[in-house]
Design a protein around this motif. Structure first.
Motif, PDB file in Angstrom:
ATOM      1  N   GLU A  58      35.148  75.922  -1.060  1.00  0.00           N
ATOM      2  CA  GLU A  58      34.068  74.728  -1.684  1.00  0.00           C
ATOM      3  C   GLU A  58      32.586  75.252  -1.022  1.00  0.00           C
ATOM      4  O   GLU A  58      32.422  75.794  -0.061  1.00  0.00           O
ATOM      5  CB  GLU A  58      34.345  73.402  -0.983  1.00  0.00           C
ATOM      6  N   ASN A 118      30.136  70.156  -5.071  1.00  0.00           N
ATOM      7  CA  ASN A 118      29.906  68.631  -5.272  1.00  0.00           C
ATOM      8  C   ASN A 118      28.823  68.280  -6.204  1.00  0.00           C
ATOM      9  O   ASN A 118      27.823  68.746  -6.118  1.00  0.00           O
ATOM     10  CB  ASN A 118      29.536  68.326  -3.632  1.00  0.00           C
ATOM     11  N   GLU A 150      33.317  68.266  -7.815  1.00  0.00           N
ATOM     12  CA  GLU A 150      34.010  67.386  -7.062  1.00  0.00           C
ATOM     13  C   GLU A 150      33.192  66.013  -7.141  1.00  0.00           C
ATOM     14  O   GLU A 150      31.945  66.028  -6.716  1.00  0.00           O
ATOM     15  CB  GLU A 150      33.894  67.711  -5.366  1.00  0.00           C
ATOM     16  N   ASP A 180      37.004  63.745  -4.603  1.00  0.00           N
ATOM     17  CA  ASP A 180      36.786  63.994  -3.269  1.00  0.00           C
ATOM     18  C   ASP A 180      36.897  62.621  -2.196  1.00  0.00           C
ATOM     19  O   ASP A 180      36.516  61.566  -2.811  1.00  0.00           O
ATOM     20  CB  ASP A 180      35.028  64.355  -3.087  1.00  0.00           C
ATOM     21  N   LYS A 201      41.422  64.881  -3.298  1.00  0.00           N
ATOM     22  CA  LYS A 201      41.232  65.341  -2.062  1.00  0.00           C
ATOM     23  C   LYS A 201      41.436  64.223  -1.064  1.00  0.00           C
ATOM     24  O   LYS A 201      40.714  63.211  -1.046  1.00  0.00           O
ATOM     25  CB  LYS A 201      40.066  65.837  -1.846  1.00  0.00           C
TER      26      LYS A 201
HETATM   27 MG    MG Z   1      33.303  67.821  -1.391  1.00  0.00          MG
END
Ligand code: MG
Ligand code: C2E
Ligand code: MG
Ligand code: MG
Length: 279
Positions: A58, A118, A150, A180, A201
């Motif tokens: 990530e 993200n 995400e 996320d 997640k």
């Molecule tokens: Mg994240």
């Protein structure tokens, strides 16, 4: 103090960081300058499968500030959101991540790694969101199927129909989506079914005490069951110990991320630990 300075000001950095007070305009300018001066960097945190293989990473943004040193996202992402600077910053993150995917493609050990970025709600809300992703992919030449975006449940409150259309268009390019911090927001299960997601997640707040708090264990099991029944992979975030990893693997998690495997680190540091060799 921010309060004493009046309503029109926000506290930029924490009090411990010198209690600087600035207006939104000044903050926006500071972030814009940071972008121009190449002060933002991505750190990468590895993601592992149940076999102990690294399957990707990530990308987590940091601000290498000339005065304040390395600043974590909690200190500037909310401000970037408020000032609209999240749009150019988010585009920089996306393009930098694509360039990193290209670099990883040159080495056997990393050629199949996925890279998660993200993406904030305001990026997705832009009418040109789909174009901006296409541009990042085209200008860098990154492989779309290794890019993962995400999103958070907070994005599911506003125009969900618009979100579904845009996600569908980006998914059609080959890009994957992951939800996320799952379990901390308010996602309606009917939306969950309709979004083109590939992964959930489990938020780190459930992982932290998963071995000692029976309700956290129940929540983790429930997220795994829900994810799998919807055909989604489930990744546990914030894994700090081997015992947590073992338990989460036992209940069916497909992938893991957390300090136990590695902290977010610069790409070069990561490459050094892998002793990357070209194809
Ligand atoms: Mg994240
Ligand atoms: P996130 O996407 O949920 O990222 C996970 C956060 O948990 C990261 O914090 C990571 O360093 C931290 N973490 C990872 N493993 C562990 C662990 O084992 N234990 C603990 N206690 N923490 C762990 P970080 O880097 O400070 O990022 C915080 C948040 O900032 C991210 O949460 C994400 O929501 C946001 N963010 C980071 N980069 C970006 C970006 O490029 N764009 C946007 N829009 N948001 C970003
Ligand atoms: Mg998270
Ligand atoms: Mg988070």
């Amino acid at each position: 103090q921010a309060k004493a300075a009046g309503r029109n000001t926000v506290r930029f950095f924490d009090p411990v960081m010198q209690a600087a007070v600035a207006t939104h305009a000044e903050l926006a300018k500071e972030i814009r300058q940071g972008l121009q001066r190449h002060e933002f960097v991505l750190h990468y945190q590895v993601q592992m499968d149940t076999q102990g293989q690294c399957i990707g990473a990530e990308a987590l943004v940091r601000w290498n500030h000339s005065v304040r040193g390395l600043v974590t996202p909690a200190h500037f992402i909310p401000l970037a959101e408020e000032t609209g600077m999240i749009l150019p910053l988010g585009q920089w993150v996306l393009e930098a991540a694509c360039r990193q995917l290209l670099e990883w493609g040159r080495h056997r050990a990393t050629a199949q790694w996925t890279l998660a970025v993200n993406v904030s709600a305001s990026q997705l809300a832009q009418p040109n969101f789909v174009d901006s992703v296409a541009t990042a992919l085209r200008t860098t030449g990154a492989p779309p199927h290794l890019l993962k975006m995400e999103l958070t449940e907070s994005m599911l409150v506003n125009d969900v129909e618009d979100l579904i259309v845009k996600m569908g268009a980006v998914q059609a390019m080959g890009v994957k989506f992951s939800l996320d911090d799952f379990g901390t927001g308010y996602s309606s299960l009917s939306y969950l079914k309709r979004l083109p997601l590939s992964q959930l997640k489990i938020d780190q707040s459930f992982v932290r005490d998963v071995l000692t708090d029976p309700s956290d264990a129940v929540i983790a099991r429930t997220i795994v069951a829900l994810g799998h029944s919807l055909g989604l992979a489930v990744l546990a975030e914030g894994v700090e110990t081997a015992e947590q990893r073992d338990f989460l693997a036992e209940i069916g998690c497909d992938a893991f991320q957390g300090y136990f495997f590695g902290r977010p680190i610069p790409a070069l540091t990561l490459a050094a630990t892998l002793a990357l060799a070209p194809h």
